[in-house]
Each structure stands twice: as structure tokens, then as C-alpha cells.
Design a protein around this motif. Structure first.
Motif, PDB file in Angstrom:
ATOM      1  N   THR A   1      -1.723  -3.487  -2.691  1.00  0.00           N
ATOM      2  CA  THR A   1      -2.665  -2.493  -2.146  1.00  0.00           C
ATOM      3  C   THR A   1      -4.077  -3.028  -2.315  1.00  0.00           C
ATOM      4  N   ASN A   2      -4.761  -3.243  -1.189  1.00  0.00           N
ATOM      5  CA  ASN A   2      -6.110  -3.813  -1.299  1.00  0.00           C
ATOM      6  C   ASN A   2      -7.180  -2.726  -1.138  1.00  0.00           C
ATOM      7  N   ALA A   3      -8.431  -3.141  -1.327  1.00  0.00           N
ATOM      8  CA  ALA A   3      -9.536  -2.179  -1.293  1.00  0.00           C
ATOM      9  C   ALA A   3      -9.644  -1.518   0.081  1.00  0.00           C
ATOM     10  N   GLU A   4      -9.391  -2.286   1.133  1.00  0.00           N
ATOM     11  CA  GLU A   4      -9.482  -1.730   2.485  1.00  0.00           C
ATOM     12  C   GLU A   4      -8.370  -0.687   2.717  1.00  0.00           C
ATOM     13  N   GLY A   5      -7.184  -0.949   2.197  1.00  0.00           N
ATOM     14  CA  GLY A   5      -6.105   0.046   2.301  1.00  0.00           C
ATOM     15  C   GLY A   5      -6.501   1.333   1.595  1.00  0.00           C
ATOM     16  N   ALA A   6      -7.072   1.194   0.417  1.00  0.00           N
ATOM     17  CA  ALA A   6      -7.500   2.377  -0.353  1.00  0.00           C
ATOM     18  C   ALA A   6      -8.611   3.116   0.399  1.00  0.00           C
ATOM     19  N   ARG A   7      -9.508   2.347   1.021  1.00  0.00           N
ATOM     20  CA  ARG A   7     -10.628   2.967   1.751  1.00  0.00           C
ATOM     21  C   ARG A   7     -10.107   3.785   2.947  1.00  0.00           C
ATOM     22  N   GLN A   8      -9.205   3.187   3.715  1.00  0.00           N
ATOM     23  CA  GLN A   8      -8.650   3.920   4.868  1.00  0.00           C
ATOM     24  C   GLN A   8      -7.894   5.169   4.419  1.00  0.00           C
ATOM     25  N   PHE A   9      -7.124   5.009   3.356  1.00  0.00           N
ATOM     26  CA  PHE A   9      -6.350   6.133   2.830  1.00  0.00           C
ATOM     27  C   PHE A   9      -7.282   7.258   2.390  1.00  0.00           C
ATOM     28  N   ALA A  10      -8.361   6.890   1.695  1.00  0.00           N
ATOM     29  CA  ALA A  10      -9.306   7.896   1.191  1.00  0.00           C
ATOM     30  C   ALA A  10      -9.927   8.676   2.356  1.00  0.00           C
ATOM     31  N   ALA A  11     -10.228   7.960   3.457  1.00  0.00           N
ATOM     32  CA  ALA A  11     -10.846   8.633   4.607  1.00  0.00           C
ATOM     33  C   ALA A  11      -9.871   9.638   5.234  1.00  0.00           C
ATOM     34  N   ILE A  12      -8.599   9.311   5.236  1.00  0.00           N
ATOM     35  CA  ILE A  12      -7.595  10.222   5.824  1.00  0.00           C
ATOM     36  C   ILE A  12      -7.414  11.456   4.937  1.00  0.00           C
ATOM     37  N   VAL A  13      -7.180  11.230   3.644  1.00  0.00           N
ATOM     38  CA  VAL A  13      -6.827  12.371   2.793  1.00  0.00           C
ATOM     39  C   VAL A  13      -8.036  13.256   2.459  1.00  0.00           C
ATOM     40  N   ALA A  14      -9.248  12.704   2.631  1.00  0.00           N
ATOM     41  CA  ALA A  14     -10.463  13.511   2.394  1.00  0.00           C
ATOM     42  C   ALA A  14     -10.469  14.731   3.315  1.00  0.00           C
ATOM     43  N   LYS A  15      -9.905  14.562   4.521  1.00  0.00           N
ATOM     44  CA  LYS A  15      -9.863  15.680   5.483  1.00  0.00           C
ATOM     45  C   LYS A  15      -9.075  16.860   4.927  1.00  0.00           C
ATOM     46  N   PHE A  16      -8.215  16.581   3.980  1.00  0.00           N
ATOM     47  CA  PHE A  16      -7.369  17.647   3.422  1.00  0.00           C
ATOM     48  C   PHE A  16      -7.784  18.017   1.993  1.00  0.00           C
ATOM     49  N   GLY A  17      -8.972  17.568   1.596  1.00  0.00           N
ATOM     50  CA  GLY A  17      -9.516  17.993   0.301  1.00  0.00           C
ATOM     51  C   GLY A  17      -9.081  17.169  -0.889  1.00  0.00           C
ATOM     52  N   TYR A  18      -8.539  15.960  -0.637  1.00  0.00           N
ATOM     53  CA  TYR A  18      -8.128  15.107  -1.759  1.00  0.00           C
ATOM     54  C   TYR A  18      -9.203  14.048  -2.047  1.00  0.00           C
ATOM     55  N   ASP A  19      -9.398  13.758  -3.349  1.00  0.00           N
ATOM     56  CA  ASP A  19     -10.258  12.644  -3.762  1.00  0.00           C
ATOM     57  C   ASP A  19      -9.384  11.422  -4.003  1.00  0.00           C
ATOM     58  N   VAL A  20     -10.023  10.257  -3.960  1.00  0.00           N
ATOM     59  CA  VAL A  20      -9.318   9.027  -4.312  1.00  0.00           C
ATOM     60  C   VAL A  20     -10.110   8.289  -5.376  1.00  0.00           C
ATOM     61  N   SER A  21      -9.393   7.832  -6.389  1.00  0.00           N
ATOM     62  CA  SER A  21     -10.010   7.055  -7.460  1.00  0.00           C
ATOM     63  C   SER A  21      -9.183   5.783  -7.590  1.00  0.00           C
ATOM     64  N   THR A  22      -9.819   4.627  -7.543  1.00  0.00           N
ATOM     65  CA  THR A  22      -9.036   3.390  -7.605  1.00  0.00           C
ATOM     66  C   THR A  22      -8.938   2.877  -9.049  1.00  0.00           C
ATOM     67  N   VAL A  23      -7.808   2.261  -9.334  1.00  0.00           N
ATOM     68  CA  VAL A  23      -7.515   1.761 -10.690  1.00  0.00           C
ATOM     69  C   VAL A  23      -6.955   0.341 -10.561  1.00  0.00           C
ATOM     70  N   PRO A  24      -7.505  -0.629 -11.291  1.00  0.00           N
ATOM     71  CA  PRO A  24      -6.941  -1.984 -11.208  1.00  0.00           C
ATOM     72  C   PRO A  24      -5.544  -2.050 -11.828  1.00  0.00           C
TER      73      PRO A  24
END
Ligand code: CIR
Length: 257
Positions: free
Chosen positions: A136-159
Motif C-alpha cells: 500500500t503506497n502513499a498514493e493509494g492511501a491518498r485516493q482512499f482518503a478522498a473517497i471515504v472522506a465523503k462518508f465522514g471517515y478520517d484516514v491516518s497512515t501508519v508505517p
């Protein structure tokens, strides 16, 4: 509460599944994997879930690990983009199953160069912790965060520095309780949870799975099992020995929603 799950039967090609050998060396035995998978599906059904158990797909050795090509939540499903060549095609195969439960406008897709596998995604309340790993790369996390933000979810990345996926090293049991490796115990984002540091020799037991209050845990890890029981959860020890040889465990074998 989960009411549904999607699983996929192991294929014979499972013996060629990707393995880091981090949890043991050797090839899985197909017939034993089928038996362990049957037990897993039966347990989910016993715990009240309606399970769609998809047919085996010989083209993809790791395709029984349906958690990786999609991330599901009540509002939507995100089809991920598995990172390895041998698994990439699984994202096309999971869509038909997802369509049985989600309408077209609830289904989203991650795009290249973003990669993500569901094993790196852990939900606690309305926060998704997303492992930054070899899968899972940073760009995957970024795209995912943009999608789930629409439904009120936050994303926090962890190495993820110890091995394959985030959920091999930290898992949420519920009621603010998490199981962690020694490394994940130091992650600032996890300090607010009640942490149990799983002993090194029981690391594989971190990937336990709470199904509506009952915790499925890999068989043979007494300290972790005793801890989970001490929290008041009924525990179902499950034999996942064949999947273990190719880095698979309990959460990987289903999508739950
Ligand atoms: C792989 O390396 O992709 C598989 N052999 C194991 C995937 C396990 N998936 C998971 O933990 N979510």
C-alpha cells in the motif's frame, strides 16, 4: 454488527501463494486448506452471518484472501489495487460479488499508480488506519482518503516496517482494545487505545477477528487467547495453519459488512 460476508474457496494453485515465510516455512496442503476454510465459513455462519462463498479461482493463487482486493463499509465499497503482479487481477474478480450488495454509485476504484491491499486497512470508529507497506503506497492511501472522506471517515497512515500488512501487527478487538506488536505499541496514533503487546512468539495471533462479540483467534497461542478471554470475549480458536504458511490469517479470508 456484521450481517454479511464474502469469502472465496482456496484454489489448488494456493500452494504457489506468495510467502515471506515470516510465520513458518513450507507449502500449504490444498486439501487441508479447504477443510480449514470450510470451518471458517461454517463459523461465520454459526455466528449469524450470511456468507457468499465464491468459487475457487485457479488463475490467482492468493485469491482466497478476499480482504485484499476490496475495502467495505456500510456506505460504500472501495475496490483496491493489489500491488503484486500475481494478485492485481483479483480486483476485477471481486467486483461481481460486491455488486450483489452495493449499487454502482456506492462502488469506487483506486487507480494506478496508487496501490492498496485491504490487509493494510483497519477501521476504528470513523478512523481508517492505513498501513504504508510494500503493498500500500502513499498514493493509494491518498485516493482512499478522498473517497471515504465523503462518508465522514478520517484516514491516518501508519508505517509497516515488520512484514506484510498492517493488520498482521495491530488489530482492533472493539471496546477500545487493540492487540499490538512491540513496534506498533510505540506508534503515537495508538497510544489512546488499551494495548496488549503480543509476545514475539505469538505474533501470528495478533490477526484475530471479532465477529459480533465473539473473537476468532488462531489456534495454539495461549497467552493471547487468555488475554482476549480476560477482556470478556468468548474466543473461538481456529486452525489456520495452511494459510499461515503463505502469510494468511483470519481477517484476510473474508470481507465483512
Ligand atoms: C500475499 O502475500 O498477498 C498472500 N500470500 C497473503 C495475503 C494475506 N492477506 C491479508 O493479510 N489481508
Amino acid at each position: 454488527m456484521f450481517t454479511k460476508a464474502i469469502t472465496r474457496k482456496p484454489c489448488k494453485a494456493l500452494v504457489n501463494g506468495i510467502s515471506t515465510a515470516m510465520f513458518g516455512e513450507g507449502k500449504p496442503v490444498y486439501e487441508d486448506a479447504v477443510e480449514q476454510h470450510d470451518q471458517y465459513v461454517a463459523t461465520l455462519r454459526e455466528l449469524g452471518l450470511e456468507v457468499l462463498d465464491l468459487e475457487a479461482d485457479e488463475r490467482y493463487p492468493d485469491s482466497c484472501f478476499v480482504e485484499d482486493p476490496a475495502v467495505v463499509m456500510p456506505e460504500c465499497a472501495v475496490i483496491t489495487n493489489p500491488a503484486t503482479d500475481s494478485r492485481k487481477g483479483e480486483k476485477y474478480e471481486i467486483v461481481d460479488a460486491i455488486k450483489k450488495f452495493y449499487s454502482d454509485d456506492q462502488i469506487f476504484h483506486l487507480e494506478e499508480p496508487g496501490t492498496m491491499e485491504g490487509g493494510d486497512v483497519m477501521l476504528i470508529d470513523k478512523t481508517f488506519y492505513v498501513g504504508q507497506s510494500e503493498r500500500t503506497n502513499a498514493e493509494g492511501a491518498r485516493q482512499f482518503a478522498a473517497i471515504v472522506a465523503k462518508f465522514g471517515y478520517d484516514v491516518s497512515t501508519v508505517p509497516v516496517t515488520e512484514g506484510l500488512h498492517l493488520k498482521d501487527f495491530v488489530i482492533y478487538l472493539g471496546n477500545n482494545d487493540i492487540l499490538v506488536s512491540a513496534v506498533m505499541n510505540d506508534v503515537p496514533e495508538f497510544q489512546k487505545y488499551n494495548r496488549f503487546v503480543v509476545p514475539e512468539e505469538e505474533l501470528y495471533a495478533i490477526n484475530s477477528l471479532n465477529i459480533n462479540g465473539t473473537v476468532l483467534t488462531p489456534k495454539g497461542f495461549p497467552k493471547t487467547q487468555a488475554y482476549i478471554e480476560s477482556l470478556g470475549y468468548p474466543v473461538r480458536p481456529m486452525n489456520t495453519n495452511e494459510f499461515r504458511l503463505i502469510d494468511g490469517s483470519l481477517t484476510c479470508l473474508s470481507l465483512r459488512f
